[in-house]
Motif scaffolding. Structure first.
Motif, PDB file in Angstrom:
ATOM      1  N   ARG A 163      -0.716   6.176  12.503  1.00 44.72           N
ATOM      2  CA  ARG A 163       0.029   5.239  11.441  1.00 44.72           C
ATOM      3  C   ARG A 163      -0.883   4.754  10.358  1.00 44.72           C
ATOM      4  O   ARG A 163      -0.658   4.555   9.441  1.00 44.72           O
ATOM      5  CB  ARG A 163       0.841   4.408  12.326  1.00 44.72           C
ATOM      6  N   ARG A 164      -2.054   3.984  11.025  1.00 40.39           N
ATOM      7  CA  ARG A 164      -3.100   3.117   9.942  1.00 40.39           C
ATOM      8  C   ARG A 164      -3.659   4.257   9.381  1.00 40.39           C
ATOM      9  O   ARG A 164      -3.801   3.936   7.945  1.00 40.39           O
ATOM     10  CB  ARG A 164      -3.892   2.554  10.986  1.00 40.39           C
ATOM     11  N   LYS A 165      -3.955   5.461   9.662  1.00 36.63           N
ATOM     12  CA  LYS A 165      -4.719   6.222   8.919  1.00 36.63           C
ATOM     13  C   LYS A 165      -3.733   6.849   7.937  1.00 36.63           C
ATOM     14  O   LYS A 165      -4.173   7.155   6.649  1.00 36.63           O
ATOM     15  CB  LYS A 165      -4.955   7.606   9.634  1.00 36.63           C
ATOM     16  N   MET A 166      -2.620   7.323   8.272  1.00 36.12           N
ATOM     17  CA  MET A 166      -1.478   7.577   7.031  1.00 36.12           C
ATOM     18  C   MET A 166      -1.419   6.448   6.111  1.00 36.12           C
ATOM     19  O   MET A 166      -0.998   6.652   5.030  1.00 36.12           O
ATOM     20  CB  MET A 166      -0.320   8.039   7.926  1.00 36.12           C
ATOM     21  N   GLU A 167      -1.386   5.224   6.549  1.00 34.06           N
ATOM     22  CA  GLU A 167      -1.010   4.198   5.497  1.00 34.06           C
ATOM     23  C   GLU A 167      -2.099   4.235   4.716  1.00 34.06           C
ATOM     24  O   GLU A 167      -1.868   4.150   3.398  1.00 34.06           O
ATOM     25  CB  GLU A 167      -0.701   2.810   6.207  1.00 34.06           C
ATOM     26  N   LYS A 168      -3.425   4.215   5.181  1.00 26.65           N
ATOM     27  CA  LYS A 168      -4.378   4.049   4.170  1.00 26.65           C
ATOM     28  C   LYS A 168      -4.452   5.233   3.244  1.00 26.65           C
ATOM     29  O   LYS A 168      -4.869   5.209   2.072  1.00 26.65           O
ATOM     30  CB  LYS A 168      -5.860   4.209   5.123  1.00 26.65           C
ATOM     31  N   ALA A 169      -4.105   6.486   3.885  1.00 21.77           N
ATOM     32  CA  ALA A 169      -3.844   7.648   2.876  1.00 21.77           C
ATOM     33  C   ALA A 169      -3.053   7.370   1.614  1.00 21.77           C
ATOM     34  O   ALA A 169      -3.301   7.768   0.561  1.00 21.77           O
ATOM     35  CB  ALA A 169      -3.740   8.904   3.695  1.00 21.77           C
ATOM     36  N   ARG A 170      -1.963   6.907   2.068  1.00 24.07           N
ATOM     37  CA  ARG A 170      -0.880   6.574   0.987  1.00 24.07           C
ATOM     38  C   ARG A 170      -1.320   5.518   0.013  1.00 24.07           C
ATOM     39  O   ARG A 170      -1.266   5.714  -1.130  1.00 24.07           O
ATOM     40  CB  ARG A 170       0.380   6.156   1.759  1.00 24.07           C
ATOM     41  N   TYR A 171      -2.150   4.616   0.496  1.00 29.61           N
ATOM     42  CA  TYR A 171      -2.546   3.437  -0.474  1.00 29.61           C
ATOM     43  C   TYR A 171      -3.854   4.160  -1.281  1.00 29.61           C
ATOM     44  O   TYR A 171      -3.652   3.914  -2.440  1.00 29.61           O
ATOM     45  CB  TYR A 171      -3.152   2.605   0.549  1.00 29.61           C
ATOM     46  N   VAL A 172      -4.697   5.051  -0.827  1.00 25.78           N
ATOM     47  CA  VAL A 172      -5.758   5.516  -1.611  1.00 25.78           C
ATOM     48  C   VAL A 172      -5.123   6.511  -2.545  1.00 25.78           C
ATOM     49  O   VAL A 172      -5.418   6.570  -3.769  1.00 25.78           O
ATOM     50  CB  VAL A 172      -6.661   6.316  -0.581  1.00 25.78           C
ATOM     51  N   ASN A 173      -3.941   7.501  -2.081  1.00 27.96           N
ATOM     52  CA  ASN A 173      -3.470   8.164  -3.076  1.00 27.96           C
ATOM     53  C   ASN A 173      -2.655   7.422  -4.427  1.00 27.96           C
ATOM     54  O   ASN A 173      -2.802   7.812  -5.374  1.00 27.96           O
ATOM     55  CB  ASN A 173      -2.451   9.002  -2.276  1.00 27.96           C
ATOM     56  N   ALA A 174      -2.246   6.266  -3.844  1.00 35.94           N
ATOM     57  CA  ALA A 174      -1.667   5.448  -4.837  1.00 35.94           C
ATOM     58  C   ALA A 174      -2.419   4.961  -5.946  1.00 35.94           C
ATOM     59  O   ALA A 174      -2.245   5.017  -7.043  1.00 35.94           O
ATOM     60  CB  ALA A 174      -0.785   4.201  -4.442  1.00 35.94           C
ATOM     61  N   LEU A 175      -3.649   4.473  -5.352  1.00 39.24           N
ATOM     62  CA  LEU A 175      -4.623   3.948  -6.359  1.00 39.24           C
ATOM     63  C   LEU A 175      -5.015   5.175  -7.311  1.00 39.24           C
ATOM     64  O   LEU A 175      -5.348   4.661  -8.485  1.00 39.24           O
ATOM     65  CB  LEU A 175      -5.835   3.471  -5.491  1.00 39.24           C
ATOM     66  N   ARG A 176      -5.361   6.347  -6.615  1.00 41.12           N
ATOM     67  CA  ARG A 176      -5.945   7.605  -7.670  1.00 41.12           C
ATOM     68  C   ARG A 176      -5.013   7.714  -8.656  1.00 41.12           C
ATOM     69  O   ARG A 176      -5.127   8.272  -9.810  1.00 41.12           O
ATOM     70  CB  ARG A 176      -6.145   8.662  -6.725  1.00 41.12           C
ATOM     71  N   GLN A 177      -3.628   7.854  -8.121  1.00 40.29           N
ATOM     72  CA  GLN A 177      -2.724   8.304  -9.163  1.00 40.29           C
ATOM     73  C   GLN A 177      -2.656   7.042 -10.006  1.00 40.29           C
ATOM     74  O   GLN A 177      -2.301   7.217 -11.430  1.00 40.29           O
ATOM     75  CB  GLN A 177      -1.130   8.148  -8.552  1.00 40.29           C
ATOM     76  N   ALA A 178      -2.556   5.898  -9.890  1.00 34.86           N
ATOM     77  CA  ALA A 178      -2.608   4.699 -10.507  1.00 34.86           C
ATOM     78  C   ALA A 178      -3.640   4.869 -11.850  1.00 34.86           C
ATOM     79  O   ALA A 178      -3.746   4.359 -12.818  1.00 34.86           O
ATOM     80  CB  ALA A 178      -2.538   3.345 -10.075  1.00 34.86           C
ATOM     81  N   GLU A 179      -4.995   5.092 -11.431  1.00 33.34           N
ATOM     82  CA  GLU A 179      -6.154   5.137 -11.977  1.00 33.34           C
ATOM     83  C   GLU A 179      -5.978   6.474 -13.154  1.00 33.34           C
ATOM     84  O   GLU A 179      -6.244   6.215 -14.282  1.00 33.34           O
ATOM     85  CB  GLU A 179      -7.362   5.590 -11.325  1.00 33.34           C
ATOM     86  N   GLU A 180      -5.305   7.552 -12.862  1.00 33.06           N
ATOM     87  CA  GLU A 180      -4.917   8.604 -13.718  1.00 33.06           C
ATOM     88  C   GLU A 180      -3.934   8.207 -15.032  1.00 33.06           C
ATOM     89  O   GLU A 180      -4.081   8.896 -15.729  1.00 33.06           O
ATOM     90  CB  GLU A 180      -4.388   9.867 -13.040  1.00 33.06           C
ATOM     91  N   GLU A 181      -3.212   7.508 -14.739  1.00 29.43           N
ATOM     92  CA  GLU A 181      -2.066   7.164 -15.478  1.00 29.43           C
ATOM     93  C   GLU A 181      -2.593   6.274 -16.622  1.00 29.43           C
ATOM     94  O   GLU A 181      -3.543   5.699 -16.832  1.00 29.43           O
ATOM     95  CB  GLU A 181      -0.835   6.507 -14.918  1.00 29.43           C
TER      96      GLU A 181
END
Length: 64
Positions: free
Chosen positions: A46-64
């Motif tokens: 669960r922690r690993k998945m939460e971290k992956a979501r967080y990192v993915n959200a950061l990357r998407q925010a950076e692209e926009e």
């Protein structure tokens, strides 16, 4: 075993700093802290998945 050779005329503080850096890179302290308490595999997943979501959200925010 970590070995730090003293160079000619090198200060002992510098050698100690190099030793600390090498020791930190081995990840021994991190592993000791992880082993202090048992974590269920489902909690780790669960922690690993939460971290992956967080990192993915950061990357998407950076692209926009």
């Amino acid at each position: 075993m970590i070995v730090v050779q003293l160079k000619e005329g090198e200060n002992i503080e510098r050698a100690l700093k190099r030793f600390k850096r090498k020791f930190e890179r081995t990840g021994a302290i991190r592993e000791l802290r992880n082993r202090q308490a048992f974590s269920k595999p489902s909690v780790i997943k669960r922690r690993k998945m939460e971290k992956a979501r967080y990192v993915n959200a950061l990357r998407q925010a950076e692209e926009e």
